[in-house]
Motif scaffolding. Structure first.
Motif, PDB file in Angstrom:
ATOM      1  N   PRO B  46      62.626  32.769  44.133  1.00  0.00           N
ATOM      2  CA  PRO B  46      62.254  34.167  43.849  1.00  0.00           C
ATOM      3  C   PRO B  46      61.606  34.354  42.477  1.00  0.00           C
ATOM      4  N   SER B  47      60.591  35.209  42.463  1.00  0.00           N
ATOM      5  CA  SER B  47      59.871  35.504  41.225  1.00  0.00           C
ATOM      6  C   SER B  47      59.113  36.820  41.406  1.00  0.00           C
ATOM      7  N   ALA B  48      58.253  37.121  40.472  1.00  0.00           N
ATOM      8  CA  ALA B  48      57.377  38.296  40.576  1.00  0.00           C
ATOM      9  C   ALA B  48      56.097  37.990  39.812  1.00  0.00           C
ATOM     10  N   SER B  49      55.131  38.881  39.964  1.00  0.00           N
ATOM     11  CA  SER B  49      53.806  38.593  39.420  1.00  0.00           C
ATOM     12  C   SER B  49      53.771  38.659  37.902  1.00  0.00           C
ATOM     13  N   ILE B  50      53.051  37.713  37.326  1.00  0.00           N
ATOM     14  CA  ILE B  50      52.905  37.622  35.881  1.00  0.00           C
ATOM     15  C   ILE B  50      51.435  37.842  35.477  1.00  0.00           C
ATOM     16  N   LEU B  51      50.616  38.304  36.433  1.00  0.00           N
ATOM     17  CA  LEU B  51      49.186  38.431  36.134  1.00  0.00           C
ATOM     18  C   LEU B  51      48.682  39.885  36.150  1.00  0.00           C
ATOM     19  N   HIS B  52      49.613  40.836  36.158  1.00  0.00           N
ATOM     20  CA  HIS B  52      49.285  42.256  36.008  1.00  0.00           C
ATOM     21  C   HIS B  52      50.607  42.985  35.847  1.00  0.00           C
ATOM     22  N   PRO B  85      45.016  39.547  44.775  1.00  0.00           N
ATOM     23  CA  PRO B  85      44.271  38.286  44.695  1.00  0.00           C
ATOM     24  C   PRO B  85      44.720  37.386  43.538  1.00  0.00           C
ATOM     25  N   LYS B  86      45.052  37.966  42.409  1.00  0.00           N
ATOM     26  CA  LYS B  86      45.448  37.117  41.277  1.00  0.00           C
ATOM     27  C   LYS B  86      46.767  36.405  41.562  1.00  0.00           C
ATOM     28  N   ASP B  87      47.657  37.078  42.311  1.00  0.00           N
ATOM     29  CA  ASP B  87      48.928  36.432  42.661  1.00  0.00           C
ATOM     30  C   ASP B  87      48.715  35.353  43.710  1.00  0.00           C
ATOM     31  N   LEU B  88      47.857  35.655  44.683  1.00  0.00           N
ATOM     32  CA  LEU B  88      47.660  34.714  45.791  1.00  0.00           C
ATOM     33  C   LEU B  88      47.032  33.407  45.308  1.00  0.00           C
ATOM     34  N   TYR B  89      46.146  33.511  44.295  1.00  0.00           N
ATOM     35  CA  TYR B  89      45.416  32.312  43.882  1.00  0.00           C
ATOM     36  C   TYR B  89      45.804  31.797  42.487  1.00  0.00           C
ATOM     37  N   GLY B  90      46.372  32.670  41.661  1.00  0.00           N
ATOM     38  CA  GLY B  90      46.555  32.344  40.241  1.00  0.00           C
ATOM     39  C   GLY B  90      47.533  31.216  39.960  1.00  0.00           C
ATOM     40  N   TRP B  91      48.508  30.976  40.871  1.00  0.00           N
ATOM     41  CA  TRP B  91      49.526  29.946  40.624  1.00  0.00           C
ATOM     42  C   TRP B  91      48.931  28.564  40.444  1.00  0.00           C
ATOM     43  N   GLN B  92      47.738  28.356  40.960  1.00  0.00           N
ATOM     44  CA  GLN B  92      47.123  27.023  40.863  1.00  0.00           C
ATOM     45  C   GLN B  92      46.896  26.589  39.419  1.00  0.00           C
ATOM     46  N   ALA B  93      46.807  27.589  38.516  1.00  0.00           N
ATOM     47  CA  ALA B  93      46.566  27.260  37.103  1.00  0.00           C
ATOM     48  C   ALA B  93      47.710  26.443  36.518  1.00  0.00           C
ATOM     49  N   ASN B  94      48.914  26.601  37.083  1.00  0.00           N
ATOM     50  CA  ASN B  94      50.046  25.814  36.576  1.00  0.00           C
ATOM     51  C   ASN B  94      49.738  24.312  36.608  1.00  0.00           C
ATOM     52  N   HIS B  95      48.965  23.880  37.601  1.00  0.00           N
ATOM     53  CA  HIS B  95      48.724  22.449  37.788  1.00  0.00           C
ATOM     54  C   HIS B  95      47.473  21.953  37.078  1.00  0.00           C
ATOM     55  N   ASN B 370      51.501  50.380  32.196  1.00  0.00           N
ATOM     56  CA  ASN B 370      51.424  49.214  31.314  1.00  0.00           C
ATOM     57  C   ASN B 370      50.260  48.351  31.759  1.00  0.00           C
ATOM     58  N   GLY B 371      49.723  47.594  30.828  1.00  0.00           N
ATOM     59  CA  GLY B 371      48.645  46.680  31.181  1.00  0.00           C
ATOM     60  C   GLY B 371      49.144  45.302  31.555  1.00  0.00           C
ATOM     61  N   GLN B 372      50.261  44.882  30.982  1.00  0.00           N
ATOM     62  CA  GLN B 372      50.681  43.501  31.171  1.00  0.00           C
ATOM     63  C   GLN B 372      52.022  43.414  31.900  1.00  0.00           C
ATOM     64  N   PRO B 373      52.266  42.257  32.522  1.00  0.00           N
ATOM     65  CA  PRO B 373      53.410  42.120  33.415  1.00  0.00           C
ATOM     66  C   PRO B 373      54.761  42.359  32.754  1.00  0.00           C
ATOM     67  N   THR B 374      54.924  41.927  31.504  1.00  0.00           N
ATOM     68  CA  THR B 374      56.241  42.050  30.888  1.00  0.00           C
ATOM     69  C   THR B 374      56.184  42.922  29.634  1.00  0.00           C
ATOM     70  N   HIS B 660      39.356  40.175  39.380  1.00  0.00           N
ATOM     71  CA  HIS B 660      39.627  38.749  39.551  1.00  0.00           C
ATOM     72  C   HIS B 660      40.252  38.084  38.337  1.00  0.00           C
ATOM     73  N   HIS B 661      40.255  38.756  37.201  1.00  0.00           N
ATOM     74  CA  HIS B 661      40.733  38.066  36.002  1.00  0.00           C
ATOM     75  C   HIS B 661      41.822  38.833  35.292  1.00  0.00           C
ATOM     76  N   PHE B 662      42.609  38.051  34.551  1.00  0.00           N
ATOM     77  CA  PHE B 662      43.642  38.638  33.720  1.00  0.00           C
ATOM     78  C   PHE B 662      43.408  38.202  32.278  1.00  0.00           C
ATOM     79  N   HIS B 663      43.422  39.179  31.402  1.00  0.00           N
ATOM     80  CA  HIS B 663      43.356  38.922  29.964  1.00  0.00           C
ATOM     81  C   HIS B 663      42.210  37.966  29.626  1.00  0.00           C
ATOM     82  N   THR B 664      42.459  36.847  28.964  1.00  0.00           N
ATOM     83  CA  THR B 664      41.344  35.993  28.537  1.00  0.00           C
ATOM     84  C   THR B 664      41.141  34.807  29.483  1.00  0.00           C
TER      85      THR B 664
END
Lengths: 163, 797
Positions: B46-52, B85-95, B370-374, B660-664
């Motif tokens: 379990p988690s939640a989105s960190i990209l918005h 879309p950022k949640d569906l695809y963004g996790w790939q950045a971890n790798h 808010n603009g950011q997830p946390t 499609h993008h978050f922050h920088t």
């Protein structure tokens, strides 16, 4: 010209000077961005005060010129801005800023006391026009004082310790 | 279930229409790596989105020690299974292969790999030396809106009571500081009044400078589902761009940038003039109405029409829409927060709800977004410099309470003035009195205004820069020490979204190499610094997320953001809205259902500020203004913008976001689908403006302001004439120069051009009020343009 006229003149000149001083500080401390922008904003109040005092002057037997004309930013302004940017990297500039804020505060306090004198007299003499003017303007003078005091409060611990 | 849909083409997915008052139907979104099916997944974490900032709940799919996808959580109150879309695809950045895996230190001008001991020794010895020689005012911390609650709270304690510096802020200063400030001004304390469920009940939804369709796609999906259902709400959009929100709006107002206060004052004027205020509500629950009524008396639609360049009749129509609403939900975001008179304008939206008596009931939602997830946690834990638990630095009893919780002396917690905000910290670094800046999870070398200035500050020899991040960002490239951090999915912690919903995000996989959780890095620093309480015990006695969460619960007890009724176990079942206590074990949907307790002089987080100068109101003044703790209605006068269009710079520049993008782009630029969808910067102007400037769609143009310039491909779109829009996400990490524009050429970061100016109340920088000109560099498709593009991106023929 009675005492009211004399005080109107003193206040009018004080507001004219304060506007000029606020704009000069805004320019000198361009690298202190909040000081730069807010000083410019609250200078507008002094400008309005000077204009409204000048409009009321004839009722009390004084001719007042109103706010100063500002020439468009010229070569001298550009030079001052450059100087501000160069000085902005030096810690001594912090002390200069505190000095300037202190002087602005004292000038605003002087104006505030003149507003107080006029407001009191206006109430005693039931001078509606003068009382309305003081009621509109004096709070803004107090906000100028509060602001300069706040900036001094916030900046002093950092700027005094670090030099 | 919506399986592996193309959510680049359709960010909002399929419709599930519903009627007012009905629960939002479930739609479970899923995206797994190529070739992986749900049956292949070994664990769902379990988690939640960190990209918005929306806080969409999801499960992370794990197989063979790697993240292989995500699935929306159907039972969660926030998203009911949906993901953007950022949640569906963004996790790939971890790798990503270029994750930082070892600490780096600067040797002879170059960053070289080292071990943790060496890196932390450098940080600790520099901190100690500075504290001895120059005092705590020489050390500053600049953190994020993407860490976890436990990390912020730990940082907040170590900075406030360990280092004892007043210089602590988060990049939430750039996105959400005005939300916090506006809530403090009107309601005495931070804390989102409304709830996402208000969308389900509203008959009118007003979005002020909030391109919800791109910044909070799932919440916009909720609105779209209402619009497609029976008895749909009416929509008002205030935005200079013709956004997807504007396209669905009943009324779209596109004011000149920098004139929000004038527009809002005119709307308030009309509602008051036509007698559509709730007098009983005003009498029972507010102070200050008369000042507002007097202040907006001259603000007629005709007056505002001149300033805002919006037809007076349209302003009247909008006022009718708002004035006739029976269940009004409003949202506010960057079009207000990052524009001139940010807090003053945001407060007028609060006033709109107060004078109409529309708070604390289903459908009467007010959301200062808010603009950011946390970001909410940065604020409540005091990682933005405020005292934790929304405590008031001007209230000695609040300081004493905090000192008791931390077992330190009250004068050991700096509270002699407001905390130092990020922009002022950079100023102190520029001026030379701040000598160490520890930057965690943010990228000021792309995100702050006037980047030439920011780079020159960070590059100073006399400033010791520590950067804690996932990648060698533009900022990290300027650091003296770089600490590799773990991220979402690699560590455990809680975080809170824009409607106060707390989620738990659990560790799914190990971080790469030697990367460590931000919490562990802060704890290591505190241990090495040997911070003690007043009895000689460790200042920070906890050693893991659970311990930090428990410490935070104690700190939050009795405050508006009370977490005492929550636990990790409870959160595993889904998101819960704070305050959550013994008395409210299921959380609290709406604040201010019955008065404004948090505004009481003894309880409030802030006594408020002057709406022009930002000077704090004194405790005595506040107590006489608001002795019983009611909502405070504060009027604001319109001031002209600090930088306006001129013959030399005839356009107004606003920067912003894309779906499609978050922050920088540190993560979204490394997710192939997201990167491919928006690989490079562009500039938008209207077709009429393009024609007037002799430009055409697809031309390579230069956007120039008094600060600098950038080059971008031109898009002609529906947007106000006289305005140029540039997305702010793009920096240089994926270009040859690495952290700056190429030699002798303008760069591509929007912030090369933005002005250094901030709202005097919230201290939020203004990214939407600058003057600019747009000139042609090369016509579309010409050789010169291709050559310039290649030089920028490092491609060779």
């Amino acid at each position: 010209m009675n005492g009211i006229g004399i005080t109107l003149r003193a206040l009018h000149d004080g507001e004219r000077d304060l506007e000029t001083d606020l704009l000069a500080v805004a320019e000198r401390h361009r690298t202190e961005h909040e000081v730069h922008h807010v000083a410019t904003d609250v200078a507008r109040w002094s400008r309005e005060h000077a204009a409204r005092l000048a409009a009321l002057g004839p009722d009390h037997g004084v001719e007042l010129s109103g706010p100063r004309d500002h020439t468009a930013p010229g070569a001298l302004t550009a030079l001052r801005e450059k100087a501000a940017q160069a000085l902005g990297r030096r810690q001594e500039t912090g002390l200069l800023l505190l000095d300037d804020l202190r002087d602005l505060h004292l000038a605003a306090a002087r104006n505030s006391l003149h507003w107080e004198m006029l407001a009191q007299t206006a109430q005693a003499t039931r001078d509606r026009a003068l009382l309305d003017l003081a009621t509109d303007c004096h709070p803004q003078t107090l906000r100028q004082m509060r602001w300069t005091n706040t900036m001094i409060k916030v900046l002093s611990p950092q700027l005094l310790v670090s030099v | 279930m919506d399986r592996t849909p193309d959510r680049i083409a359709n960010p909002w997915g399929a419709r599930t229409p519903y009627a007012p008052g009905e629960p939002w139907p479930v739609r479970t979104d899923l995206h797994l790596a190529d070739g992986v099916t749900e049956e292949d997944v070994e664990r769902w974490v379990p988690s939640a989105s960190i990209l918005h900032s929306n806080g969409d709940a999801m499960d992370i799919a794990v197989r063979a020690g790697r993240i292989v996808g995500v699935r929306g959580r159907a039972g969660d109150r926030v998203n009911r299974g949906r993901l953007g879309p950022k949640d569906l695809y963004g996790w790939q950045a971890n790798h990503s292969r270029d994750r930082l895996t070892r600490p780096l230190v600067r040797e002879n001008g170059r960053l070289v790999e080292t071990d943790w001991d060496t890196a932390m020794d450098r940080v600790v010895s520099r901190t100690r030396a500075l504290l001895d020689d120059r005092g705590p005012g020489s050390v500053g911390f600049y953190t994020s809106g993407q860490l976890f609650l436990e990390e912020y709270y730990t940082l907040s304690v170590l900075a406030h009571a360990g280092v004892r510096t007043n210089h602590l802020d988060g990049n939430t200063r750039l996105c959400t500081a005005t939300a916090a400030e506006a809530l403090k001004e009107s309601f005495g304390s931070d804390g989102q009044p409304g709830s996402y469920e208000d969308i389900d009940h509203a008959d009118t939804i007003a979005l002020f400078g909030h391109n919800m369709a791109e910044t909070q796609t799932v919440l916009w999906t909720r609105v779209l589902d209402r619009l497609e259902g029976s008895d749909p709400p009416r929509l008002l959009c205030v935005d200079p761009r013709y956004t997807p929100v504007a396209r669905r709006a009943d009324i779209h107002l596109a004011p000149r940038p920098g004139t929000n206060v004038a527009l809002l004052n005119a709307l308030l004027h009309e509602i008051i003039r036509t007698g559509r205020t709730d007098r009983a509500y005003l009498d029972a629950h507010t102070v200050g109405y008369d000042e507002l009524a007097a202040g907006v008396e001259h603000c007629t639609p005709r007056w505002a029409a001149e300033i805002c360049d919006v037809p007076a009749a349209e302003i009247e129509r909008a006022a009718d829409l708002l004035g006739d609403a029976r269940r009004l939900t409003s949202t506010v975001l960057q079009g207000v927060y990052q524009s001139h008179q940010a807090s003053a304008a945001a407060v007028q939206v609060n006033n709109l709800h107060l004078i109409r008596g529309m708070l604390g009931r289903p459908g009467c939602g007010l959301m200062q977004m808010n603009g950011q997830p946390t970001a909410q946690n940065t604020r409540e834990c005091g990682a933005d410099g405020d005292l934790p638990g929304f405590r008031n630095w001007q209230n000695d009893r609040h300081v004493a309470e905090l000192a008791e919780i931390w077992n330190v002396e009250p004068d050991g917690i700096p509270h002699y003035g407001p905390p130092t905000h990020a922009m002022q910290m950079f100023r102190y670094a520029e001026q030379g009195s701040l000598r160490m800046l520890w930057i965690s999870g943010t990228n000021p070398a792309v995100s702050l205004p006037e980047l030439g200035r920011i780079r020159s500050i960070l590059a100073q020899e006399r400033l010791f820069v520590v950067v804690q991040d996932l990648f060698l960002t533009e900022t990290a490239q300027l650091a003296d020490v770089v600490l590799p951090a773990a991220t979402w999915g690699e560590k455990t912690g809680a975080f809170t979204n824009a409607d106060r919903t707390v989620h738990l995000s659990e560790k799914a996989v190990d971080p790469p190499g030697e990367a460590r959780a931000d919490l562990d890095i802060f704890l290591d620093f505190a241990a090495r610094m040997d911070f003690r309480d007043k009895d000689g015990g460790p200042l920070i006695p906890w050693s893991d997320p659970q311990g930090a969460f428990a410490a935070w619960q104690r700190c939050s007890a009795g405050r508006p953001c009370d977490y005492t009724g929550l636990s990790y176990d409870k959160l595993r079942g889904g998101g819960i809205q704070w305050p959550c206590t013994e008395d409210a074990p299921d959380g609290t949907a709406r604040l201010y259902t019955d008065g404004f307790d948090h505004a009481h002089p003894d309880r409030c987080e802030s006594y408020g500020k002057d709406m022009v100068t930002g000077s704090p109101v004194t405790p005595v003044e506040y107590r006489s203004l608001n002795p019983d703790g009611k909502a405070v209605i504060k009027a604001a006068e319109y001031l002209p913008p600090h930088e306006d269009a001129s013959p030399e710079y005839p356009l107004q520049l606003i920067t912003g976001r894309t779906v499609h993008h978050f922050h920088t782009r540190t993560k979204t630029g490394r997710a192939p689908e997201l990167n491919a969808a928006a690989p490079d910067v562009w500039a938008e102007i209207s077709p009429a403006e393009a024609a007037a400037q002799g430009l055409a769609d697809g031309d390579l143009v230069q956007v120039t302001t008094p600060r600098g310039a950038l080059r971008a491909r031109l898009r002609t779109v529906a947007i106000r004439d006289g305005v140029v829009f540039v997305p702010f996400h793009y920096g240089y990490w994926d270009t040859p120069a690495g952290h700056r524009p190429p030699d002798g050429l303008p760069g591509r970061a929007a912030n090369e051009t933005t002005i250094t100016d901030w709202d005097p109340l919230s201290k939020q920088p203004l990214f939407k009020t600058a003057a600019a000109r747009v000139t042609l560099v090369a016509r579309r498709g010409t050789h010169e343009q291709r050559a310039t593009d290649d030089a920028r991106t490092g491609k060779t023929a």
